[in-house]
Structures are given as C-alpha cells and as structure tokens.
Design a protein around this motif. Structure first.
Motif, PDB file in Angstrom:
ATOM      1  N   ILE A 204     -19.812  66.760  34.895  1.00 58.04           N
ATOM      2  CA  ILE A 204     -18.716  66.819  33.922  1.00 58.04           C
ATOM      3  C   ILE A 204     -17.409  66.351  34.556  1.00 58.04           C
ATOM      4  N   ILE A 205     -17.174  66.717  35.815  1.00 59.15           N
ATOM      5  CA  ILE A 205     -15.956  66.283  36.505  1.00 59.15           C
ATOM      6  C   ILE A 205     -15.903  64.760  36.586  1.00 59.15           C
ATOM      7  N   ASN A 206     -17.009  64.134  36.960  1.00 57.89           N
ATOM      8  CA  ASN A 206     -17.058  62.674  37.035  1.00 57.89           C
ATOM      9  C   ASN A 206     -16.833  62.031  35.669  1.00 57.89           C
ATOM     10  N   ARG A 207     -17.437  62.619  34.638  1.00 63.77           N
ATOM     11  CA  ARG A 207     -17.266  62.081  33.290  1.00 63.77           C
ATOM     12  C   ARG A 207     -15.810  62.178  32.844  1.00 63.77           C
ATOM     13  N   PHE A 208     -15.183  63.330  33.081  1.00 60.30           N
ATOM     14  CA  PHE A 208     -13.781  63.511  32.700  1.00 60.30           C
ATOM     15  C   PHE A 208     -12.876  62.548  33.468  1.00 60.30           C
ATOM     16  N   ASN A 209     -13.140  62.393  34.773  1.00 61.16           N
ATOM     17  CA  ASN A 209     -12.326  61.477  35.575  1.00 61.16           C
ATOM     18  C   ASN A 209     -12.479  60.036  35.103  1.00 61.16           C
ATOM     19  N   GLY A 210     -13.700  59.654  34.739  1.00 58.11           N
ATOM     20  CA  GLY A 210     -13.917  58.297  34.249  1.00 58.11           C
ATOM     21  C   GLY A 210     -13.134  58.023  32.976  1.00 58.11           C
ATOM     22  N   ILE A 211     -13.148  58.985  32.038  1.00 59.46           N
ATOM     23  CA  ILE A 211     -12.402  58.818  30.784  1.00 59.46           C
ATOM     24  C   ILE A 211     -10.905  58.792  31.056  1.00 59.46           C
ATOM     25  N   PHE A 212     -10.428  59.718  31.896  1.00 59.57           N
ATOM     26  CA  PHE A 212      -9.000  59.776  32.187  1.00 59.57           C
ATOM     27  C   PHE A 212      -8.513  58.484  32.820  1.00 59.57           C
ATOM     28  N   PHE A 213      -9.230  57.989  33.838  1.00 58.52           N
ATOM     29  CA  PHE A 213      -8.772  56.782  34.524  1.00 58.52           C
ATOM     30  C   PHE A 213      -8.932  55.535  33.659  1.00 58.52           C
ATOM     31  N   CYS A 214      -9.829  55.592  32.692  1.00 57.73           N
ATOM     32  CA  CYS A 214      -9.900  54.478  31.739  1.00 57.73           C
ATOM     33  C   CYS A 214      -8.596  54.374  30.958  1.00 57.73           C
ATOM     34  N   PHE A 215      -8.122  55.492  30.428  1.00 56.37           N
ATOM     35  CA  PHE A 215      -6.844  55.496  29.715  1.00 56.37           C
ATOM     36  C   PHE A 215      -5.690  55.173  30.654  1.00 56.37           C
ATOM     37  N   PHE A 216      -5.697  55.809  31.829  1.00 54.49           N
ATOM     38  CA  PHE A 216      -4.596  55.627  32.771  1.00 54.49           C
ATOM     39  C   PHE A 216      -4.465  54.167  33.212  1.00 54.49           C
ATOM     40  N   GLN A 217      -5.570  53.556  33.585  1.00 57.51           N
ATOM     41  CA  GLN A 217      -5.497  52.185  34.062  1.00 57.51           C
ATOM     42  C   GLN A 217      -5.268  51.186  32.929  1.00 57.51           C
ATOM     43  N   SER A 218      -5.639  51.555  31.692  1.00 61.47           N
ATOM     44  CA  SER A 218      -5.343  50.660  30.571  1.00 61.47           C
ATOM     45  C   SER A 218      -3.847  50.552  30.332  1.00 61.47           C
ATOM     46  N   ALA A 219      -3.079  51.484  30.920  1.00 59.92           N
ATOM     47  CA  ALA A 219      -1.620  51.401  30.823  1.00 59.92           C
ATOM     48  C   ALA A 219      -1.109  50.091  31.407  1.00 59.92           C
ATOM     49  N   GLN A 220      -1.806  49.583  32.430  1.00 60.12           N
ATOM     50  CA  GLN A 220      -1.416  48.292  33.002  1.00 60.12           C
ATOM     51  C   GLN A 220      -1.516  47.182  31.961  1.00 60.12           C
ATOM     52  N   VAL A 221      -2.499  47.307  31.062  1.00 60.88           N
ATOM     53  CA  VAL A 221      -2.659  46.297  30.020  1.00 60.88           C
ATOM     54  C   VAL A 221      -1.499  46.362  29.043  1.00 60.88           C
ATOM     55  N   TRP A 222      -1.248  47.556  28.472  1.00 58.97           N
ATOM     56  CA  TRP A 222      -0.241  47.674  27.409  1.00 58.97           C
ATOM     57  C   TRP A 222       1.172  47.484  27.948  1.00 58.97           C
ATOM     58  N   GLY A 223       1.485  48.094  29.085  1.00 58.57           N
ATOM     59  CA  GLY A 223       2.830  47.959  29.640  1.00 58.57           C
ATOM     60  C   GLY A 223       3.144  46.540  30.053  1.00 58.57           C
ATOM     61  N   ASN A 224       2.187  45.879  30.699  1.00 61.24           N
ATOM     62  CA  ASN A 224       2.417  44.502  31.139  1.00 61.24           C
ATOM     63  C   ASN A 224       2.392  43.519  29.979  1.00 61.24           C
ATOM     64  N   LEU A 225       1.604  43.814  28.941  1.00 63.44           N
ATOM     65  CA  LEU A 225       1.624  42.959  27.762  1.00 63.44           C
ATOM     66  C   LEU A 225       2.994  43.002  27.093  1.00 63.44           C
ATOM     67  N   ILE A 226       3.569  44.201  27.007  1.00 62.29           N
ATOM     68  CA  ILE A 226       4.908  44.339  26.430  1.00 62.29           C
ATOM     69  C   ILE A 226       5.932  43.568  27.255  1.00 62.29           C
ATOM     70  N   SER A 227       5.873  43.729  28.586  1.00 60.08           N
ATOM     71  CA  SER A 227       6.858  43.056  29.438  1.00 60.08           C
ATOM     72  C   SER A 227       6.726  41.545  29.352  1.00 60.08           C
ATOM     73  N   SER A 228       5.507  41.048  29.280  1.00 60.71           N
ATOM     74  CA  SER A 228       5.314  39.602  29.219  1.00 60.71           C
ATOM     75  C   SER A 228       5.782  39.030  27.889  1.00 60.71           C
ATOM     76  N   LEU A 229       5.539  39.755  26.790  1.00 60.52           N
ATOM     77  CA  LEU A 229       5.989  39.280  25.481  1.00 60.52           C
ATOM     78  C   LEU A 229       7.516  39.288  25.375  1.00 60.52           C
ATOM     79  N   VAL A 230       8.144  40.314  25.953  1.00 56.99           N
ATOM     80  CA  VAL A 230       9.601  40.417  25.871  1.00 56.99           C
ATOM     81  C   VAL A 230      10.284  39.438  26.820  1.00 56.99           C
TER      82      VAL A 230
END
Length: 508
Positions: A204-230
């Motif tokens: 369960i710990i591994n599963r929770f960490n995998g889900i959390f880091f999926c969201f956390f690392q996807s921040a690089q996508v959304w934050g950098n997409l915003i910066s590049s568009l602006v």
C-alpha cells in the motif's frame, strides 16, 4: 468509521509496546541496539520477491492499542488525492519558477543564489521539523507551510537581494516540515488502510507513493506549459553560443528579447507570477477545506510539554545513528543534486543557451511527464521486481545520460534531442524518489517525521551544493558532471550494502 482489531492483525502504531522494547527512537542507544530493536522488532522479514529480495513488513501481534479509529479505504484514497492535487498545484507554480531562476534572474546569479539560500535554510530547518509537525499537527503543517511557497512567488515581482533572498529563506524553513508532513500523512494513511483491509503495508505504501509522485511530477508539465505559453515571445537564441553545454562556465550567456521586448517581457513575467500566485492560493484552500485530520490511533502525545519538545528536537539527529539510515545518505544527497542539475544547469547551459529561455518550459514538460508516468509504473512494479532492480536501473540510466552530456554538442541539436534527454532524466529521477520514499516509510514506521526530515535534510544538501556551483563563475558544467558521476557511483555501492545489511538482519 470505527474499527476493532482482530487477533493476528498487523499492528501499526503500538507505541506502548515499542517503547517497552526500544525506549523509543529518540532515546540515546547504541547503533547495534537501534538496528536490532528497530528492524527486528518493528519489522518482519517474512516475504520474498521473485528475485529473492527480502522485503520488510510489519510484524503481526495480538497487542492492541486502545481506542483505534480508522477511516474507510475510500476515505483514505480521497485524502491521498487531496494531498496529491495540492502538491501538484503548488509545485506547478514553484517548480516552473525555480527552473526559470537561472535564466530570468540571471543578473549576478541572483536567481540561483536565492535557490541556494532556500536549500541552506531547508537543511537547518530539518532539525526542528519533527517539533514543528508535532506542534501544528500534520494537516495544519501542510496548510501553513504551503502559504510560504506563495510568498516566494510574490517576491519575484521585485527580484532584488533584500526581497528574493529573505523570501527564499522563509520558504526553506517551511519546506522541510511541508514535505515531512506530506510523507508522514501518506505513509500513515497507507499503513492504516493496510490494517483495515488486511493487506501488506509495504504494498500500500508503494501504491500511495506512486500515485502521489505521479501528481507531483506532473506539476512540471502544467507549470512549464504555463510558463512557455506566457513567455513564448521571449524565445530567442543567446548572443554568444560558444559557452553552451558542457563548456558552460556561467560566462558569455547574454539573452536578448526580440524587437522592443523589454516592456513586453516585464508584462509577461507579471502575468505569469499572478497565475502562479492564484494556483498557490488554490492549493492552500484545497488542503484547508478538503483534507481530513488523520484518526488518532494511540496515546502518542502523552507526556509533558518539555519532554515532548526535547524529544522532537533531538529525534532527527538521533535517527542518524541507525546504520540503515546512514547507508542511504549518499543516495539522498545525489537525489537532490541531480534534480538541481536538471533544473538549473541543464535548463541554462543546454536549453536557454541554445534555444532561448522561452523554450525551457517545453523541454521540462518532457521531464515532468516522464517522471509522473514512471512514478506510477515503479510504484506498481516494485512488488514484482523488488527495490534493488528499480534503484540500479535509475542509477545506470543517469550515468549513461551524464556520459552523453559530456560528449554532446547542443549547438547542432534540435528541440527533440533536448526533450529526449529530459525524458530520460525524469525516468531515472522517478526510480530514485519513489523507492527512497517507500523504503524510509517501511523501515521507520514509528519514526516517520525524523526519517523524512533526514531525507529532506540530505536531499537539500545536494540541492544547495549544486545550486552554489551553478552560480556564475564558479565551475564549468563539465566538472559538475564528472562530480555527479563519481558521487552516484559511490551512492549505488552504499545502497547495495544497505540491502545486504537488511538481508542479514532478516536472516538473524
């Protein structure tokens, strides 16, 4: 939902029993006592993977702490999503802004200097992190510390030494408790859910960490997409390109803005900062309104205020005496150093220098997207392959990429080359981060705050050293790469000794 333990269930938080065995992790005992009590009594060694690797699981016991109160599995999953979404939001703003510091605030190295100050403060705050989390409790630590990320973003409206550096220091003080509280919340939730459902806690710990880091690392996508568009209008090649890539030493990189772009660029940066502040405030609101306080499962706060304060102030340093933690310190330091390299040196010397600062976001989207997807995959894959295979894979991948960086000429490369490199780096980072987070939660289930505080302390040391070297006129990127390769090799050797020590402790 109220839940009563059954005979033979896995006991998660029996602190009374643990104190009788080991007198708590905070007591001043010998290294061998810590190893025997903490990892033989707290953890069992009754499960083996397909590769023969012993996995650490919580022991079964018939002793039950009083007044156990647990959530339903669905509610635990909801809280995991709340923490994950909040981190995705706040890191979308901070992560993208950090990637741009070496380019937008390039003058006198102010941007990188602020990141260096941030991680030095984070190192120091790691020693008081358990006390802060104990005082504020896990939920409110997340809420309060999240606000300091917004404050740092606001300081970028007027980036000078007396605004950006103090804001960075305050954020550094808040960042260690913020991360420790999040890690504690997820690990405790996973262990409690495993108790309710009868599953193995490590799974369960591994599963929770995998889900959390999926969201956390996807921040690089959304934050950098915003910066590049602006900031897309600021994309331009540097005036001087012969100091890019491995030959970059922080000199001769002068970014230009197209046709009357000075005022336009200022407006674009202001728009970007307003967007990031809004995203940060949304993260604060999400944690405040939607996150449940974890159910109390023991009388863990019994004791006078003075003894609690002393225990929590010393718990981070006392945990360093455990050999199981000491052998992980090199890979923790490297984990911070490699993230700082991709966020500062790679973005400046390989991307901004050849493609312009407006392209940084697009390239780092590849890093974040690959990191997010790989985090989910590794979180599920670990139960089949074991930790060792994932750790070694991540380390070898980074070593291979650093060799490529040493022989690669970025002047003749297209954008897809840069994106491919960032994707590979993201996969390697996911392998290291998910497994480090998991192994700490499994090894130290009753000392999570000091364990994760140690993780952020040593990881931040890697960040701080790398950011210090990225300040202009210090050393060249080539020298940094050689240093990273040597340190990663040492880290992998120490990690192999760690697994060997765990295997021996299981056999004994």
């Amino acid at each position: 939902m109220s839940y009563s333990p059954r005979p033979g269930d896995i006991i998660l938080d029996d602190r009374v029993a643990l104190k009788e065995e080991s007198q708590n992790i905070n007591s001043d005992v010998s290294e061998s006592a810590i190893a025997n009590d903490e990892h033989s009594s707290l953890l069992g060694c009754d499960r083996t993977s397909k590769f023969g690797k012993s996995l650490m699981t919580l022991p079964k016991s018939t002793n039950s702490p009083p007044c156990l109160q647990y959530f339903s599995p669905l509610r635990y999953f909801k809280n995991l999503l709340v923490v994950s979404v909040a981190f995705m939001l706040i890191m979308s703003a901070f992560g993208a802004l950090a990637n741009l510091q070496s380019s937008l605030n390039y003058s006198s190295g102010l941007g990188v200097a602020s990141l260096f100050a941030l991680y030095v403060a984070l190192i120091l705050s790691s020693f008081i992190t358990p006390l802060i989390v104990w005082f504020l409790r896990v939920k409110w630590t997340l809420v309060v510390c999240c606000f300091f990320y917004v404050l740092y973003t606001a300081a970028n409206f007027y980036p000078v030494v007396y605004t950006l550096i103090p804001a960075a220091v305050l954020l550094g003080i808040a960042a260690s408790p913020f991360w420790a509280a999040a890690s504690t919340y997820m690990t405790t939730s996973a262990i409690q859910q495993a108790h309710v459902t009868g599953d193995v806690p490590e799974t369960i710990i591994n599963r929770f960490n995998g889900i959390f880091f999926c969201f956390f690392q996807s921040a690089q996508v959304w934050g950098n997409l915003i910066s590049s568009l602006v900031l897309h209008d600021t994309s331009s090649t540097a005036v001087t390109m012969y100091h890019c890539g491995r030959d970059s030493c922080g000199r001769g990189i002068n970014f230009t803005i197209p046709a009357g772009g000075g005022v336009v660029a200022d407006k674009q940066v202001s728009v970007l900062l307003f967007i990031y502040i809004g995203i940060g405030l949304l993260a604060v609101a999400t944690l405040t309104l939607l996150l449940d306080r974890l159910p109390r499962t023991s009388n863990q706060d019994i004791g006078d205020l003075r003894s609690n304060v002393c225990d929590h102030l010393t718990s981070t340093t006392h945990l360093m005496k455990s050999p199981f933690l000491s052998l992980l310190i090199p890979i923790m330091i490297y984990n911070g150093a490699e993230q700082a390299f991709i966020g500062a040196d790679f973005t400046k010397a390989f991307v901004s220098c050849t493609q312009g600062p407006g392209m940084v976001g697009y390239v780092m989207i590849g890093f974040g997207g690959a990191d997010a997807l790989a985090s989910v995959v590794f979180g599920q894959l670990e139960k089949y392959t074991g930790r060792i295979a994932i750790f070694i894979f991540g380390g070898i991948l980074h070593l291979a990429l650093m060799i490529v960086f040493e022989v690669w000429n970025p002047h003749t490369s297209a954008m897809w080359n840069l994106i491919l490199m960032s994707v590979g780096w993201g996969v390697g980072d996911a392998a290291l981060q998910t497994q480090l987070q998991s192994i700490l939660g499994v090894l130290f289930p009753d000392a999570q705050e000091p364990a994760f505080a140690n993780y952020r302390l040593w990881q931040s040391l890697g960040f701080a050293v790398t950011y210090a070297l990225a300040i202009p006129h210090i050393i060249c990127v080539s020298a940094e790469l050689y240093g990273l390769m040597a340190f990663l090799s040492i880290s992998l050797v120490c990690y192999i000794f760690e697994e060997y020590a765990l295997l021996r402790s299981c056999h004994h």
